[in-house]
Design a protein around this motif. Sequence first.
Motif, PDB file in Angstrom:
ATOM      1  N   SER A  84       0.839  -1.197   0.000  1.00 24.08           N
ATOM      2  CA  SER A  84       0.000   0.000   0.000  1.00 24.08           C
ATOM      3  C   SER A  84       0.870   1.242   0.000  1.00 24.08           C
ATOM      4  O   SER A  84       1.997   1.224   0.490  1.00 24.08           O
ATOM      5  CB  SER A  84      -0.908  -0.003   1.231  1.00 24.08           C
ATOM      6  N   CYS A  85       0.334   2.309  -0.564  1.00 24.39           N
ATOM      7  CA  CYS A  85       1.126   3.539  -0.635  1.00 24.39           C
ATOM      8  C   CYS A  85       0.932   4.345   0.655  1.00 24.39           C
ATOM      9  O   CYS A  85      -0.024   4.130   1.392  1.00 24.39           O
ATOM     10  CB  CYS A  85       0.744   4.341  -1.874  1.00 24.39           C
ATOM     11  N   PRO A  86       1.826   5.285   0.918  1.00 25.53           N
ATOM     12  CA  PRO A  86       1.693   6.061   2.167  1.00 25.53           C
ATOM     13  C   PRO A  86       0.526   7.044   2.111  1.00 25.53           C
ATOM     14  O   PRO A  86       0.117   7.580   3.141  1.00 25.53           O
ATOM     15  CB  PRO A  86       3.026   6.792   2.274  1.00 25.53           C
ATOM     16  N   SER A  87       0.020   7.297   0.920  1.00 28.42           N
ATOM     17  CA  SER A  87      -1.071   8.248   0.624  1.00 28.42           C
ATOM     18  C   SER A  87      -0.578   9.693   0.611  1.00 28.42           C
ATOM     19  O   SER A  87       0.439  10.010   1.241  1.00 28.42           O
ATOM     20  CB  SER A  87      -2.266   8.097   1.575  1.00 28.42           C
ATOM     21  N   CYS A  88      -1.275  10.517  -0.130  1.00 30.47           N
ATOM     22  CA  CYS A  88      -0.965  11.951  -0.211  1.00 30.47           C
ATOM     23  C   CYS A  88      -2.197  12.662  -0.775  1.00 30.47           C
ATOM     24  O   CYS A  88      -3.254  12.050  -0.913  1.00 30.47           O
ATOM     25  CB  CYS A  88       0.276  12.190  -1.079  1.00 30.47           C
ATOM     26  N   ALA A  89      -2.030  13.922  -1.126  1.00 34.09           N
ATOM     27  CA  ALA A  89      -3.185  14.714  -1.589  1.00 34.09           C
ATOM     28  C   ALA A  89      -3.844  14.120  -2.834  1.00 34.09           C
ATOM     29  O   ALA A  89      -4.986  14.438  -3.158  1.00 34.09           O
ATOM     30  CB  ALA A  89      -2.735  16.142  -1.875  1.00 34.09           C
ATOM     31  N   ARG A  90      -3.132  13.265  -3.555  1.00 35.21           N
ATOM     32  CA  ARG A  90      -3.714  12.675  -4.770  1.00 35.21           C
ATOM     33  C   ARG A  90      -4.645  11.489  -4.492  1.00 35.21           C
ATOM     34  O   ARG A  90      -5.280  10.985  -5.412  1.00 35.21           O
ATOM     35  CB  ARG A  90      -2.599  12.161  -5.683  1.00 35.21           C
ATOM     36  N   GLN A  91      -4.671  11.007  -3.271  1.00 36.39           N
ATOM     37  CA  GLN A  91      -5.417   9.761  -3.023  1.00 36.39           C
ATOM     38  C   GLN A  91      -6.906   9.905  -3.370  1.00 36.39           C
ATOM     39  O   GLN A  91      -7.539  10.914  -3.065  1.00 36.39           O
ATOM     40  CB  GLN A  91      -5.244   9.299  -1.580  1.00 36.39           C
ATOM     41  N   GLY A  92      -7.429   8.848  -3.980  1.00 40.18           N
ATOM     42  CA  GLY A  92      -8.836   8.843  -4.375  1.00 40.18           C
ATOM     43  C   GLY A  92      -9.747   8.302  -3.284  1.00 40.18           C
ATOM     44  O   GLY A  92     -10.971   8.295  -3.429  1.00 40.18           O
ATOM     45  N   ILE A 109      -3.093  -1.889  -2.487  1.00 41.60           N
ATOM     46  CA  ILE A 109      -4.084  -0.857  -2.178  1.00 41.60           C
ATOM     47  C   ILE A 109      -3.382   0.485  -2.390  1.00 41.60           C
ATOM     48  O   ILE A 109      -2.587   0.934  -1.563  1.00 41.60           O
ATOM     49  CB  ILE A 109      -4.558  -0.985  -0.705  1.00 41.60           C
ATOM     50  N   ILE A 110      -3.660   1.096  -3.527  1.00 39.45           N
ATOM     51  CA  ILE A 110      -2.881   2.277  -3.927  1.00 39.45           C
ATOM     52  C   ILE A 110      -3.833   3.453  -4.183  1.00 39.45           C
ATOM     53  O   ILE A 110      -4.867   3.299  -4.847  1.00 39.45           O
ATOM     54  CB  ILE A 110      -2.041   1.965  -5.196  1.00 39.45           C
ATOM     55  N   GLY A 111      -3.435   4.609  -3.651  1.00 37.90           N
ATOM     56  CA  GLY A 111      -4.341   5.755  -3.637  1.00 37.90           C
ATOM     57  C   GLY A 111      -4.699   6.352  -4.986  1.00 37.90           C
ATOM     58  O   GLY A 111      -5.771   6.921  -5.149  1.00 37.90           O
ATOM     59  N   CYS A 112      -3.818   6.235  -5.978  1.00 41.25           N
ATOM     60  CA  CYS A 112      -4.123   6.876  -7.268  1.00 41.25           C
ATOM     61  C   CYS A 112      -3.379   6.176  -8.407  1.00 41.25           C
ATOM     62  O   CYS A 112      -2.635   5.222  -8.185  1.00 41.25           O
ATOM     63  CB  CYS A 112      -3.748   8.364  -7.228  1.00 41.25           C
ATOM     64  N   VAL A 113      -3.578   6.694  -9.601  1.00 40.28           N
ATOM     65  CA  VAL A 113      -3.036   6.015 -10.788  1.00 40.28           C
ATOM     66  C   VAL A 113      -1.533   6.238 -10.994  1.00 40.28           C
ATOM     67  O   VAL A 113      -0.949   5.679 -11.921  1.00 40.28           O
ATOM     68  CB  VAL A 113      -3.780   6.449 -12.076  1.00 40.28           C
ATOM     69  N   VAL A 114      -0.885   7.051 -10.113  1.00 43.66           N
ATOM     70  CA  VAL A 114       0.559   7.245 -10.290  1.00 43.66           C
ATOM     71  C   VAL A 114       1.268   5.880 -10.222  1.00 43.66           C
ATOM     72  O   VAL A 114       2.046   5.525 -11.115  1.00 43.66           O
ATOM     73  CB  VAL A 114       1.136   8.210  -9.222  1.00 43.66           C
ATOM     74  N   ASN A 115       0.981   5.138  -9.142  1.00 46.30           N
ATOM     75  CA  ASN A 115       1.629   3.834  -8.993  1.00 46.30           C
ATOM     76  C   ASN A 115       0.657   2.659  -8.982  1.00 46.30           C
ATOM     77  O   ASN A 115       1.073   1.508  -8.977  1.00 46.30           O
ATOM     78  CB  ASN A 115       2.429   3.791  -7.683  1.00 46.30           C
ATOM     79  N   GLY A 116      -0.621   2.945  -8.916  1.00 49.49           N
ATOM     80  CA  GLY A 116      -1.622   1.892  -8.769  1.00 49.49           C
ATOM     81  C   GLY A 116      -1.587   0.820  -9.839  1.00 49.49           C
ATOM     82  O   GLY A 116      -1.423  -0.372  -9.533  1.00 49.49           O
TER      83      GLY A 116
HETATM   84  S1  SF4 Z   1       0.262   6.349  -5.181  1.00 46.74           S
HETATM   85 FE1  SF4 Z   1      -0.808   8.293  -5.504  1.00 46.74          FE
HETATM   86  S2  SF4 Z   1      -1.915   8.626  -3.585  1.00 46.74           S
HETATM   87 FE2  SF4 Z   1      -0.397   7.095  -3.147  1.00 46.74          FE
HETATM   88  S3  SF4 Z   1       1.313   8.272  -2.349  1.00 46.74           S
HETATM   89 FE3  SF4 Z   1       1.686   7.974  -4.551  1.00 46.74          FE
HETATM   90  S4  SF4 Z   1       0.857   9.769  -5.524  1.00 46.74           S
HETATM   91 FE4  SF4 Z   1       0.022   9.724  -3.448  1.00 46.74          FE
END
Ligand code: SF4
Length: 375
Positions: A274-282, A307-314
């Motif tokens: 899982s990603c650490p999450s940031c402002a981009r998380q959906g 479990i990834i917050g957005c399409v950057v790495n998802g």
């Molecule tokens: S995958 Fe998206 S939401 Fe998760 S930390 Fe990276 S940029 Fe932020």
Amino acid sequence: MSLNHIRPWRNIYRRESRKIHVGNVPVGGDAPISVQTMTNTLTSDVKATVEQVQRAAEAGADIVRVSVPDEASSKALKEIVRESPVPIVADIHFHYKRGIESAEAGAACLRINPGNIGDEKRVKEVINAARDHNCSIRIGVNAGSLEKHLLEKYGEPCPDAMVESGLDHIRILQDHDFHEFKISVKASDVFMAAAAYQQLADQTDAPIHLGITEAGGLMSGTIKSAIGLGNLLWMGIGDTIRVSLSADPVEEVKVGYEILKTLGLRHRGVNIISCPSCARQGFDVIKTVEALEKRLEHIKTPMSLSIIGCVVNGPGEALMTDVGFTGGGAGSGMVYLAGKASHKMSNDKMIDHIVEEVEKRAEVIEADQSQDAAE
Ligand code: SF4
């Protein structure tokens, strides 16, 4: 199927050791690296101890150690052994007679501490009891309780003193034609423990029990153990491990597995990426992962979930996992199955839905494995 032949940077070449048995659990040789923990109840309180052993076994402990400080404990051991789903190791300090009683009570292994078990005559009596009752022995050297003559010789606890203590006791066991033993040289200092284990690994083919002793609380002890045990395991040293934490034994088992899972040495349950999450998380990644960790505890099948917050790495992470969820669209995200984009799911239903998908995938993996085994 392991893909290590095309990912050689993941290979770990395990040191060749003899195989022994702790009850029905093989330790050493080509046996999987076993995970141990130790109870912290009063051993004489059979009900509380058995309950803790069962919880540890449910969390994945292959072997559980129980302290035997007095006669009431060695008496209780018989019932604990009978009720336990896993082999029980009796932890013996100072009183060699507790070792003899524990072997008689059905312990699968006796842990003796060379620093306080007493002279060779006493060790011999423990060896005889172990032999008579089909019990293995762990020579458990600890930097904090070395023999007096070694402290005088070396001035302070150090790797050389720990290894000398261990080798002296290996000789005693071998002189009495006893070979079902493993050995540990633990210290709370990761440098000292790592140096001692490396020296020891070069000087014996006995299976090695790894541990960083008195590592600390859940957070600090986990990090210390991950660094100390992780490095040794990465070098191929270690046949069974115990993470020592000032925490619930179940946590020790979980941390032990996480260390082995990270190194690809053993797999159990869902490995969540899982990603650490940031402002981009959906969606709320942190809360979702916390909820999923709890909801997926019952899954024992080795598998991966991203479990990834957005399409950057998802999408990239999902390519390599059994089940994946990537946040993105307004209030919904994409579910990936076996690395491929499958369908959209709304954020408010995603947790229940992912649990279902993981359960389904676990069934498929289990069915494939039984078919492979049958062919
Ligand atoms: S995958 Fe998206 S939401 Fe998760 S930390 Fe990276 S940029 Fe932020």
